[in-house]
Enzyme design. Sequence first.
Site, short mmCIF file in Angstrom:
data_model
loop_
_atom_site.label_atom_id
_atom_site.label_comp_id
_atom_site.label_asym_id
_atom_site.label_seq_id
_atom_site.Cartn_x
_atom_site.Cartn_y
_atom_site.Cartn_z
N ASP A 16 1.81 4.11 3.09
CA ASP A 16 0.78 4.90 2.42
C ASP A 16 1.49 6.29 1.56
OD1 ASP A 16 -1.83 5.56 1.91
OD2 ASP A 16 -1.94 6.78 3.41
N HIS A 75 0.96 -1.12 0.10
CA HIS A 75 0.03 0.16 -0.10
C HIS A 75 0.81 1.15 0.17
CE1 HIS A 75 -3.99 1.95 1.14
NE2 HIS A 75 -3.00 2.84 1.18
N HIS A 90 -6.25 0.65 4.95
CA HIS A 90 -6.45 1.10 6.23
C HIS A 90 -7.50 0.37 7.20
CE1 HIS A 90 -4.13 5.05 5.13
NE2 HIS A 90 -4.89 4.43 3.91
N PHE A 141 -2.65 18.04 2.57
CA PHE A 141 -2.17 16.87 1.97
C PHE A 141 -2.35 17.08 0.40
CE2 PHE A 141 -3.12 11.82 1.77
CZ PHE A 141 -1.57 11.84 1.58
N TRP A 150 -6.01 17.07 5.51
CA TRP A 150 -6.41 16.48 4.33
C TRP A 150 -6.08 17.91 3.25
CZ3 TRP A 150 -6.89 12.19 1.18
CH2 TRP A 150 -6.65 11.09 1.65
N GLU A 156 -11.42 4.27 6.47
CA GLU A 156 -10.31 5.26 6.85
C GLU A 156 -11.04 6.27 7.49
OE1 GLU A 156 -6.42 7.66 5.14
OE2 GLU A 156 -7.72 6.69 3.69
N GLY A 207 -8.64 9.05 -2.16
CA GLY A 207 -9.18 10.34 -2.04
C GLY A 207 -9.53 10.28 -0.49
N HIS A 235 1.33 5.04 -2.42
CA HIS A 235 1.17 5.95 -3.49
C HIS A 235 2.11 6.58 -4.24
CE1 HIS A 235 -3.34 5.77 -2.31
NE2 HIS A 235 -3.05 5.62 -1.07
N ASP A 236 2.24 6.22 -5.56
CA ASP A 236 3.25 6.47 -6.30
C ASP A 236 3.92 7.96 -6.12
OD1 ASP A 236 1.54 7.79 -7.67
OD2 ASP A 236 1.55 6.83 -9.46
#
Length: 500
Positions: free
Chosen positions: A425, A103, A368, A196, A193, A343, A315, A105-106
Amino acid sequence: MWPLTKLLLINILIATSHGIVHEREALIEKELKMMVGHSIKLSDREIEANEIIMDLKREEIDYGFWNPKDFNLSKHFFEYKEQVKDTKLYKILKSMPKGAMLHGHDTAILGPDYMLELTYCDDLWVCFKEDQSDVSFIFSKHRPTGWCETKWERAMDIRRSTNFRKFDAKLRKFFTLVIDNPQEVYTDVNTVWEYFMKYFIRTGPLFTYKPVWEKYYYHTLLALREDNVMYLEIRSVLPPLYDLEGNIYNSVDTAKSYKRVTEKFKKDYPDFFGAKLIYAPIRSVATETLKNYIKIAKEIHELMPDFLAGFDLVGQEDLGKPLKEFYPELANIGLNLYFHAGETNWYGTSTDENLFDAILLGTKRIGHAFALVKHPLLMKEVQKRKIALEMNVISNVVLKLVDDVRNHPLATYLSQDMPVVLSSDDPGTWEAEILTHDFYVTFVGVSSRHADLKMLKQLALNSLYYSSHRAKRKMVHEFQIRWAKFIDAILKDRPDRVHV
């Protein structure tokens, strides 16, 4: 007569006390046999290494127990992330084979220092807002014509004409969530967020320049290998890429780019077991947009069936559309699903009830699963259906789901031998190492004081068992070889070792 009666009463009390003590020990032992890793049998050498590891763990926990204000892991991650790197236990966990990362995110895996290096690439232009509160990036041969609140300037020209160290320090702040006062600034889930998501919006044009995209991914794989990770399943929204010639590459082209770089990396480093892609576009979309996502996913799967692991939606879950709104589209998608679900801190809402939908839609793993602990029926379903839980402890701290990791629901999942895998993550955005920080925090701050090497080994093995890699036996065999070397290194470096 009375002395004899008194003696009998004392003997009865002693016998009763001994019985309770024996029963207490039996109950504790029974509970320990319910934990993650309980079925693993340690070899003699592993037992020796375990004693070393557990002495270090107990030392940290016991000091914190008697000095709670000094227990680092009860604080915000930003306060202790650098301090723990100097501990003996952290260094041991750094060298530990960790299996797979399932898990991640690139564009948020490498940290701000690496991001800053990218701004030294040729043909990069920057534009600061009038109040200097944000910055935009674009690669171009000539001055960009896109909207800019101030003016577009070449990054290299700014460095030549000003104090480049001040300029670099200024830029670096835009590549991290780490600040001195996170509790004051990141006051709630929505606020953090918002910060983020600005990271992804801000860095989008920097990443999607095709040469940078491929360079960043290659170095991501390198960082994984250096953190003793064997294999990766990476989530990506697969944005269109661009180059200096005016070419635009669509999402399928972006997936092809990932596959090509993966193959190159495996050729350069044959001991790495490669990577697979989970196509994970944004969840806050209309139904027609989702249908287009699915069309793209199926096209990628048709072209690269061995590279595409499956499909997800990403998201902020509280503000995104619930899975139940997409039942008709997702029910017969014909792809493996790896949904983010639960999450959230809420209970009985559309967000935590995504857990029901993810399970019913046949998800292979749940990202999550923070709220799962509130759903005992679903916890049983997860175990029955062998659905892995992708846990990201530090992410949940930074993104305001839990303040003290000792209260993280992962503690419950570990205590009941749930199918848990550890991941990280978006570690780059909070300046964590690829996986070591999450293993350390889980081992010292989340799991039982009694949880030991068996749990660590099981967590690493779980990540291989629940991966989508076809050659799992081969990976596990290689893991066991690396694990044996890891144990040997611990014993070689033990302080009481007698050198002949």
